[in-house]
Design a protein around this motif. Structure first.
Motif, PDB file in Angstrom:
ATOM      1  N   ARG A  22       0.818  -1.214   0.000  1.00  0.00           N
ATOM      2  CA  ARG A  22       0.000   0.000   0.000  1.00  0.00           C
ATOM      3  C   ARG A  22       0.849   1.261   0.000  1.00  0.00           C
ATOM      4  O   ARG A  22       0.380   2.330  -0.372  1.00  0.00           O
ATOM      5  CB  ARG A  22      -0.886   0.031   1.249  1.00  0.00           C
ATOM      6  CG  ARG A  22      -1.819  -1.144   1.422  1.00  0.00           C
ATOM      7  CD  ARG A  22      -2.499  -1.041   2.781  1.00  0.00           C
ATOM      8  NE  ARG A  22      -3.355  -2.178   3.074  1.00  0.00           N
ATOM      9  CZ  ARG A  22      -4.012  -2.335   4.213  1.00  0.00           C
ATOM     10  NH1 ARG A  22      -3.886  -1.417   5.174  1.00  0.00           N
ATOM     11  NH2 ARG A  22      -4.772  -3.380   4.418  1.00  0.00           N
ATOM     12  N   ARG A 156      -7.250  -0.162   6.858  1.00  0.00           N
ATOM     13  CA  ARG A 156      -6.928  -0.591   8.214  1.00  0.00           C
ATOM     14  C   ARG A 156      -5.947  -1.766   8.180  1.00  0.00           C
ATOM     15  O   ARG A 156      -5.950  -2.555   7.227  1.00  0.00           O
ATOM     16  CB  ARG A 156      -8.202  -1.013   8.955  1.00  0.00           C
ATOM     17  CG  ARG A 156      -9.168   0.146   9.187  1.00  0.00           C
ATOM     18  CD  ARG A 156      -8.586   1.147  10.169  1.00  0.00           C
ATOM     19  NE  ARG A 156      -9.438   2.319  10.324  1.00  0.00           N
ATOM     20  CZ  ARG A 156      -9.244   3.470   9.713  1.00  0.00           C
ATOM     21  NH1 ARG A 156      -8.224   3.596   8.872  1.00  0.00           N
ATOM     22  NH2 ARG A 156     -10.041   4.489   9.927  1.00  0.00           N
ATOM     23  N   ARG A 158      -4.442  -5.342   8.502  1.00  0.00           N
ATOM     24  CA  ARG A 158      -5.176  -6.576   8.215  1.00  0.00           C
ATOM     25  C   ARG A 158      -5.145  -7.570   9.368  1.00  0.00           C
ATOM     26  O   ARG A 158      -5.878  -8.546   9.368  1.00  0.00           O
ATOM     27  CB  ARG A 158      -4.582  -7.227   6.958  1.00  0.00           C
ATOM     28  CG  ARG A 158      -4.762  -6.381   5.703  1.00  0.00           C
ATOM     29  CD  ARG A 158      -3.977  -6.949   4.532  1.00  0.00           C
ATOM     30  NE  ARG A 158      -4.184  -6.149   3.323  1.00  0.00           N
ATOM     31  CZ  ARG A 158      -3.257  -5.884   2.427  1.00  0.00           C
ATOM     32  NH1 ARG A 158      -2.032  -6.333   2.598  1.00  0.00           N
ATOM     33  NH2 ARG A 158      -3.529  -5.168   1.341  1.00  0.00           N
ATOM     34  N   ARG A 159      -4.277  -7.355  10.360  1.00  0.00           N
ATOM     35  CA  ARG A 159      -4.177  -8.327  11.450  1.00  0.00           C
ATOM     36  C   ARG A 159      -3.626  -7.633  12.695  1.00  0.00           C
ATOM     37  O   ARG A 159      -3.255  -6.459  12.665  1.00  0.00           O
ATOM     38  CB  ARG A 159      -3.263  -9.476  11.041  1.00  0.00           C
ATOM     39  CG  ARG A 159      -1.871  -9.032  10.615  1.00  0.00           C
ATOM     40  CD  ARG A 159      -1.100 -10.188   9.992  1.00  0.00           C
ATOM     41  NE  ARG A 159       0.189  -9.765   9.460  1.00  0.00           N
ATOM     42  CZ  ARG A 159       1.317  -9.703  10.158  1.00  0.00           C
ATOM     43  NH1 ARG A 159       1.307 -10.012  11.431  1.00  0.00           N
ATOM     44  NH2 ARG A 159       2.451  -9.328   9.583  1.00  0.00           N
TER      45      ARG A 159
END
Length: 337
Positions: A22, A156, A158-159
């Motif tokens: 990203r 957001r 992911r984990r």
């Protein structure tokens, strides 16, 4: 369908780029090219539909064209007003003058366009046209930047992560946490609490060294701010050597790697700074995404312009080369004429 093929191609490249990482500025450029290609595709479709007696797309394209023209009139007024507010609230530092100066620059370019039209000077027309090309290129990159920054700020992690790194930003009177930094700390606390509620509390790293006008390292003041509000001290680590954002990331990375070799983290800064911090995190090899905290609305324009300028100059070889290519036809026209 052929008219929309470039838009689909750039959309595919954008999707691949986001899935790979990203934190790439190329993602922002691909997103901008998707928008431009989609508009050109709509324009081509509108031309065909107009010939067939279906003017709806023509009206849509006309409306889309009207937006930047209206924006060119409204934007400099807004920037000048914001610049005045920034000076009143934050003082006359060069960074606080940015929105005011950009507003003046846009009005200056408009004035030059009027002068070129009135004077009928070939040289002035060439100079104005060249400046418009450069302004168009920089504007395209700027809107790519703010468009993807807006999108990135809504992505957001992911984990769950091992660390939450809160970047420092200076202290009031050399010892007190200012509202800008408090906003970052509160966002970091929320990230911590959301993960702790799932039974896996991360460690919060307060990152910031001691400046020449500060009585203690920023990281210590940040940690004190959190513990005074009930945050568990055993879940705080202090990185107190850094002086810049890049050092924040480099030294925090060393601290996290020492504690856990395969760490993952979330980095917290203000929302206007989130995308550039993400680009820097990728550059320094930090394994983490960036989230932003709220910022006063009046602070946004100048801060966003400053962030964009930093990214633009970071890629100065490419950007100045393209600007040089845009200037070259104008120079040749002046020489030939």
């Amino acid at each position: 369908m052929i008219a929309y093929a470039p838009a689909l191609l750039f959309l595919a490249l954008f999707g691949i780029g986001v899935l790979r990482d990203r934190r790439r500025f190329s993602n922002a450029v691909y997103l901008g090219l998707v928008c431009v290609s989609l508009f050109l595709g709509l324009a081509a479709s509108a031309d065909r539909s107009g010939d067939q007696g279906h003017p709806a797309l023509e009206w849509l394209v006309a409306g889309m064209l009207l937006i930047p023209f209206l924006g060119a009139l409204v934007l400099p007024v807004f920037l000048l007003a914001n610049g005045v507010k920034m000076i009143r609230k934050e003082g006359r530092s060069p960074a606080n003058l940015l929105s005011f100066l950009v507003g003046l620059g846009i009005f200056g370019l408009m004035g030059l366009m009027v002068a070129a039209a009135v004077a009928h000077s070939r040289a002035l027309v060439i100079v104005t046209g060249t400046l418009l090309l450069i302004a168009a290129y920089v504007s395209f990159l700027f809107f790519c930047f703010i468009g993807y920054a807006f999108l990135y700020g809504r992505l957001r992690p992911r984990r769950d992560v091992d660390f939450v790194v809160v970047l420092g930003s200076g202290l009031i009177g050399g010892k007190r946490v200012p509202p800008l930094l408090a906003s970052r700390l509160e966002r970091g606390r929320k990230v911590y609490e959301a993960q702790a509620a799932r039974g896996n509390p991360p460690v919060v790293v307060t990152s910031g060294g001691q400046g020449p006008d500060e009585h203690l390292p920023e990281s210590h003041a940040m940690a004190d701010y959190l513990t005074e509000r009930g945050f568990p001290a055993e879940h705080i680590r202090r990185e107190d050597q850094s002086r810049t954002t890049e050092e924040n990331l480099v030294y925090s990375k060393a601290l996290m790697s020492q504690d856990r070799g395969d760490y993952s983290c979330v980095i917290v800064t203000n929302n206007f700074h989130a995308f550039r911090a993400a680009l820097m995190a990728r550059k320094t090899g930090v394994n983490g995404q960036v989230v932003g905290s709220p910022t006063a609305a009046y602070f946004w324009p100048s801060a966003t312009i400053r962030e964009f300028m930093a990214v633009f100059l970071h890629h100065k070889l490419v950007n100045f080369s393209i600007c040089g290519l845009l200037v070259l036809p104008g120079l040749l026209a002046l020489v030939v004429g």
